[in-house]
Scaffold this active site. Structure first.
Site, PDB file in Angstrom:
ATOM      1  N   SER A   1      67.246  61.456  32.585  1.00  0.00           N
ATOM      2  CA  SER A   1      67.493  62.794  33.119  1.00  0.00           C
ATOM      3  C   SER A   1      66.319  63.286  33.947  1.00  0.00           C
ATOM      4  CB  SER A   1      67.755  63.777  31.971  1.00  0.00           C
ATOM      5  OG  SER A   1      68.923  63.449  31.273  1.00  0.00           O
ATOM      6  N   ALA A   2      66.605  64.216  34.845  1.00  0.00           N
ATOM      7  CA  ALA A   2      65.562  64.811  35.679  1.00  0.00           C
ATOM      8  C   ALA A   2      64.540  65.530  34.806  1.00  0.00           C
ATOM      9  CB  ALA A   2      66.183  65.783  36.675  1.00  0.00           C
TER      10      ALA A   2
END
Length: 409
Positions: free
Chosen positions: A78-79
């Site tokens: 995930s970012a």
């Protein structure tokens, strides 16, 4: 727990980490000084060796690490912005026992930094490729004390709890009983919960046999696999390559897809609300109000080519709330105003009742503006057998394990 020092590459990486952290602070997703320190400590680029190092420290970049046979993303790192957001929601303290569901590697390392030496982190995933990659990263990054487990998270992690915190990094449509039972009373579960197609990462607090929300944020995650898999279904209205338009169905009534497809090519009816948003103001609370108030409101997904051709006016990766009735539909849209960085909300309708549905959508936008603009919904998760009279009034979402309610002040 491990930091790199020494050569020129290490200096470049430190600069990249510092720049990422400053961006997270600027976005407001890293506020706690301990969260900031954790993100400054982990060499996250080791988890994505095929990605440009600078890109791996981009606050908004999510690295897809695996897709299924149809090309759907099923695993990712995930970012950093989303990881920081969830860790802030979890309110992790030193000494806690934390379960992460959905392994990537860097997030487990951040959690380990947060619980410190007296705490414990278990990260689990159903996919052995994912857990192998996470294990390799955690070893390389210097986090040997994180336990990695390959298992279906539908049953939680029996024998490893109870947990002070559970952080879920995959989209879930339901909350398995094990997650509640293995969470300590008063403990926090942070989960990207899909509700009638709309996903929010919700911070829940356990209160006996149910969960009560303590804030939520807009987000997007890959869907859960295994026994808890429950993906949305697409009703395709237009299937030309690069111009696809479809409705995402998540418990919504079965649409007359052929009739809606024909209506897509009919003249549009446009209605404006007089309600405006600032350019940086999120519509996440508005959309949750719309799905609370309106019965048949799937999300419309459209490729950029559909907007370029003029089939639709608005398109979003997360989908646009769309009111459906028979062969007609109307979706939320915006237009620029005479005020800089200010946009007016409205609706566009297609089909025989397109104008009526656009008016209906705009009516709810005005109600939200008048009565709920400063409010945040309360989300509760109760066991599936809970009687109606024990549930709060509001929108109810029926799942296999739970009954989810959305209510407003």
């Amino acid at each position: 727990m491990t930091d790199t020092t020494g050569g020129p590459d290490d200096a470049v990486e430190r600069e990249l980490r510092d720049a990422m952290v400053q961006r997270l602070i600027g976005l407001g997703t890293a506020r706690d000084s301990r969260v900031v320190a954790a993100f400054r400590s982990v060499p996250r680029h080791l988890a994505t060796p095929d990605v440009d190092r600078a890109k791996s420290y981009d606050a908004e970049f999510a690295a897809v690490t695996k897709t299924d046979a149809t090309g759907v993303d099923i695993s990712s790192v995930s970012a950093p912005r989303v990881q920081a957001l969830q860790i802030e929601q979890a309110r992790i303290e030193p000494g806690m026992t934390v379960l992460e569901i959905g392994s990537s590697g860097p997030n487990a390392a951040y959690l380990a930094e947060m619980v410190e030496e007296d705490g414990r982190v278990l990260t689990m995933d159903i996919d052995s490729d994912v857990t192998a990659r996470a294990s390799a990263f955690l070893t390389a990054a210097g986090f040997p004390n994180v336990t990695v487990l390959t298992a279906d998270a539908e049953d939680g992690a029996p024998g490893h709890g109870p947990f002070d915190r559970i952080v879920v990094t995959v989209q879930a449509a339901d909350i398995p009983p094990a997650w509640i039972h293995q969470l300590k009373e008063g403990g926090r579960l942070v989960v990207p919960l899909r509700m009638r197609g709309m996903t929010r990462t919700v911070a829940f607090v356990r209160a006996g046999d149910h969960l009560v929300s303590d804030g939520f944020e807009l987000c997007g995650f890959v869907p859960m696999q295994g026994a808890g898999e429950n993906r949305v279904r697409l009703a395709v209205l237009h299937d030309t390559e690069g111009e696809q338009v479809a409705l995402r169905l998540d418990g919504h009534p079965e649409p007359d897809t052929a009739a809606l497809a024909r209506s897509l090519f009919t003249p549009r009816a446009t209605v404006w609300s007089g309600v405006t948003l600032g350019g940086t103001e999120s519509n996440e609370h508005l959309d949750l109000w719309l799905t609370t108030a309106l019965d048949n409101l799937p999300l419309m997904a459209a490729e950029p080519g559909a907007r370029e051709r003029g089939l639709v006016v608005s398109a979003s990766p997360l989908g646009i709330p769309t009111l459906v009735d028979g062969s007609s539909f109307a979706y939320r849209t915006v237009r620029a105003t005479d005020v800089d960085d200010r946009y007016e909300l409205g609706a566009i309708g297609h089909g025989p009742r397109g104008h009526v549905l656009a008016e209906r959508l705009v009516s709810e936008i005005r109600i939200w503006d008048r009565e709920h603009r400063g409010d945040q919904a309360r989300i509760e998760v109760h066991p599936a057998g809970t009687p109606d009279h024990q549930l709060p009034a509001g929108r109810r979402i029926e799942r296999r394990h739970t009954r989810v309610t959305i209510t407003w002040p």
